[in-house]
Every structure is written in C-alpha cells, then in structure tokens.
Scaffold this active site. Sequence first.
Site, short mmCIF file in Angstrom:
data_model
loop_
_atom_site.label_atom_id
_atom_site.label_comp_id
_atom_site.label_asym_id
_atom_site.label_seq_id
_atom_site.Cartn_x
_atom_site.Cartn_y
_atom_site.Cartn_z
N THR A 96 40.17 44.55 34.45
CA THR A 96 39.40 45.68 34.61
C THR A 96 38.31 45.32 35.73
O THR A 96 37.58 44.57 35.69
CB THR A 96 38.59 46.15 33.14
OG1 THR A 96 39.52 46.24 32.34
CG2 THR A 96 37.90 47.38 33.56
N GLN A 97 38.71 46.06 36.92
CA GLN A 97 37.86 46.10 37.99
C GLN A 97 37.14 47.21 37.95
O GLN A 97 35.98 47.05 38.76
CB GLN A 97 38.64 46.01 39.20
CG GLN A 97 39.33 44.56 39.38
CD GLN A 97 38.78 43.44 39.34
OE1 GLN A 97 37.37 43.20 39.90
NE2 GLN A 97 39.20 42.21 38.66
#
Lengths: 299, 265
Positions: B42-43
């Site tokens: 998850t960025q």
Amino acid sequence: MPDGSFAHPQQRHFNPYTENGGTILAIAGADFSVIAGDTRQSEGYSIQTRYAPKVFRLTDRAVLAVNGFAADGNMFVKKVKQRLEWYRHAHAKDMPLRAIARLIQTMLYAQRFFPYYVYNILGGIEEDGKYHTSLPSYSTAFPPHPLSRVHWIKREWKCGPKVLVANTFRLLVQLGSGAVYSFDPVGSYEREACRAAGAAQSLVQPFLDNQIYFKNQTAPAGQSHPTHLPLQDVLSIVIDSFTSATERHIEVGDGLEMYVVLAKGRSPQGLESIAGIQEVTTKSDSDRVFVIRRELKKD
Amino acid sequence: MDHFPTSWGRPRNEAYDAFNTYPLHQRPNHSKDVFADGVQRTQQPIVTGTSVLALTYKDGIMMAADNLASYGSLARFKSIQRLHAVGNSTVLGASGDMSDYQYIQTLLDELVIDEFTANDKHDLGPAEIHEYLSRVLYSRRSKMNPLWNSLLVGGKKNGKRFLAYVDLLGTTYSASTIATGYGAHIAIPLLRKAIEGRENTLTEAEARSILTEAMRVLFYRDARSLDKFQIATVNDEGVSISETITLETAWGFAEGIRGYGAQTQ
C-alpha cells in the site's frame, strides 16, 4: 489512480516517521537528579492529546525521558523496561545507571540503519558518589536480603575475608551522585550535568548553559561559582525553562512532569513541602523517586 | 547428479555441465521469486473513509462515523459501516483505506474467536484491543508496508472508560475526545469546548447532540463526507451501534454568500 491522470507514472514514498513535538530536560545535582518533560503530544499544528507522558521511571534510581517520534519512543521504552526486567530476574538486583546507559546505546545502535527517531535523556543516581562519614556498624552494613549473602560467599571464595569486608563495606556506604546521560538517535552518548532535548532544545539549552554551567557569568571577586546547585534551585530552573518554552514554542505546553531521584541516605529536605508531590519508589532502603506535576499553558 | 529433489524432473539446463568439476556446477537459481515484481504494497489509500469522532461522557464513550467510502473524489459506496463492535465492551472506528480496515476486522474477529474458544472467563477489553492494534500497525509500518488507517478504539470494561487512537505509523494516544482526519481540524475544537472538564457529568443525550452537531459541521465543510452516519455507544449495558441517521441540513444561507463562486454581486 482515483484522482489524477495516468499521464505521468507516480512514485510515492511512504515516510515511516513523524515528529510529535514536546521537550525534555534533565539536570544532575550532587546527590540527586531531576528529569522533566512536558505532556503535550502533537503532529503538525494539531494537539493530539494534552497528556502523553514522555518521562518514565525505569528503576528506583533511573528515569528515562524520550522525545521525538512518539511511536518509536513508546516501543523503545517498552523494550528497555523488558531488558531491565530480564536483568532483575538474572541478577536479583537493579541494573546500575551506567550499565543502563550502555544498554541504551547498544539498543539504539542496533537500529543504526532504521533508527528509532528519538532523543533519550537518562537521569538518576550513579554509584560513584562520596562515602558516608558516619559509617554504619558491620552488622547493619550487611542487608538482610538473602541474596546478598550469596554474594558474600562468592567473594569469600575468590579472595580473603579481609579484602571482602573492605569491598562490601565500601559499596554499601557509598552515597550515590546525580548523573545525566544524553543520547542521539543512533546511540552516541555522554555523561553530562544537564541537557535539554526536543522541540524547544534551542530555547532551553542556552538558558541551562547560563544557569547551570554559569556560562557568560563572572563570579564576584574572590568567590567562585558553585559546582552543584541545591534541589530547590534546580526545580525552579526546570519550571522556569518549561514556562518560557511554553510561551515561545507552539509544541510545548499543557502539563509538566518532573521526576526527582534522591540518592539513598540523602534526607528529602524541603521536598515533602512541595504541593502534589508523589513518591513512586518501589523498595524501601534504596534511592528514592518522586514525581511532581504542574500545569502549563494550554494555548 | 543433482542431489536436490526439488530440482528433479525439471527441464535440463544445457548451459552448464552437472558432471564437471571445474567450474563447479550450480543448481539452477530458483531463489528469485518470479512474482516479486507483482507484489504490491500500500503506497496510498484507494477506497477511503473520512473522519471518525469520539468522546467520553458520564456513562461511557460514544463514537460517530459516516457511511461513505470514497474512491478519490467519487462518493463510491454510500452505505458502508465504519463502526465495528469487537467483543462485548469495545468499539472500533476506522478512517483511511477501507480494504485495510476490512483486513483488520478479520484479524480482530479471529482474535475474539480464539479468546472465546479458550472459555477461560477472560475476554479482551478495549485496552487490550488497542494494544494489539497498535502492535499490528507499528510492525507493519516498520516493514514499510503500512495498514493505511487512523483507528479509534473505545469502550468500557470493569467500570473504566477507554478511548484511544492508533494510526498507520503506530502513533498512539488517548484523550477524552479524539477525532481522525479532517475531524481533527474541524470537529476537535468544538468537541474539546463541549467536553473538556465535563467528562463525568455529560449525559448520553447531551453527548449524542454534541456529536450530531459536529457531524453536521463536518458534512458542511468536508467534501468527502456524507449526511448519513451512525453513532456507537459503549456503556455498562455493552456496545450498541445505531441505525443510520440522516442529518438535517439547510443550504439557504448559500444564496447570501458573496465574494467567491459564479455570481457577480
């Protein structure tokens, strides 16, 4: 991508750190230490809470103040406390202050390439103080604690009883001295007489340099500056440091928590008259730890 | 001869001689995970929930969150529940990435089931749930693979109220009133004014109206919010999460606003 175009490839980096504000400070006296911190926790311009302690009692002679990234700070304190508990189980005594200081440096440096983003100040009583002038009798010098007996036998096996008596006797009647250790996030540390860290370090440290080290002050002719200040003076300096930092720094305020560690054998002169003081020592016949809480401005 | 069974029956690599003594032959290198490039962390959050508000009152704690899950600026899911009961004395409110939140829900449900099957007359209270979540979120941030949420954990157990926050960095704190996201900027000043110093006298009805008013202000100002929300209460009777409440709003004042927008005086 929910918002924005696909025209340019986006590269975003997750930043695992933040700053939670606040300031900590510690001052060593001849036979006491004061370790203090404000209780505000903030992120950016938002105050998250008005009470999040930054100063923690580790043993009856050691107090640790932690400032920087709060999540790292809490995790670090948790791990230090755990290591001290293991030490207690292994050796049936509390870890000495200088050993805690080295432990902290090792634990910080272990994380050299993903550091705990925290500045630590360790304060308390070091076992290197002056010796008692009035020596207690031989029988009272040996404490009733059963494990101290084991200690005695071990030493007897190693060296002659004469040497043993001298050694143990000296240890027991030694009066501790106030000590402060300060650390950077990757473990560089030194013993000092006083240190401020955190958001308002740049405001408080020059004040301490002037008031504790007497920098830029000239002693009256024929007189010299005192090497150590009395406890009452130190407490006043701490309170003034934090009220001033609260005035001029937005991340400092809400509450002030001051831990006072007194060397065993020192009378708590004048301390019992302080309003709202609370003793948090766990054992009798040891160095003593007290907490003093004060309100700071909340704006 | 290749003595590694995992290499048996695989296509022969003619590029090297397995019987040679020099240079030493090497097994075909399987250590590289061919899917490594496909693993995503998850960025940034994708489907998100906005603020969660919470406060302590006389009998316990109260929490509110709207029913919207946004996809960027699109109001994508309009009947999502962001308040979740954990055990019988805790409520969890989530903002941030909704898929990470659903993963956290499965973790907690597993945890509660494990505790239930132990059948040892112990159950997890809000303090334990919060400690657990803070460990999970801090360990994930330390792996540079965060769960992109700001969570509020509230509850009451053994007569003690509990309200605390934890976020994607593992940052934690507790206070008598807490809000996440936009609410930390817009609702907190209102909530602190109404609550600080009155934690032990505020009635349930008062608490409910304070929260509703804060949710209304947020709906007026937060473009990622919805006028449908729920309120969870935890008191001595346990956890209860309300049905969806629809805010009454009035937009007549907008007519009179001058100085920006399309109108020319």
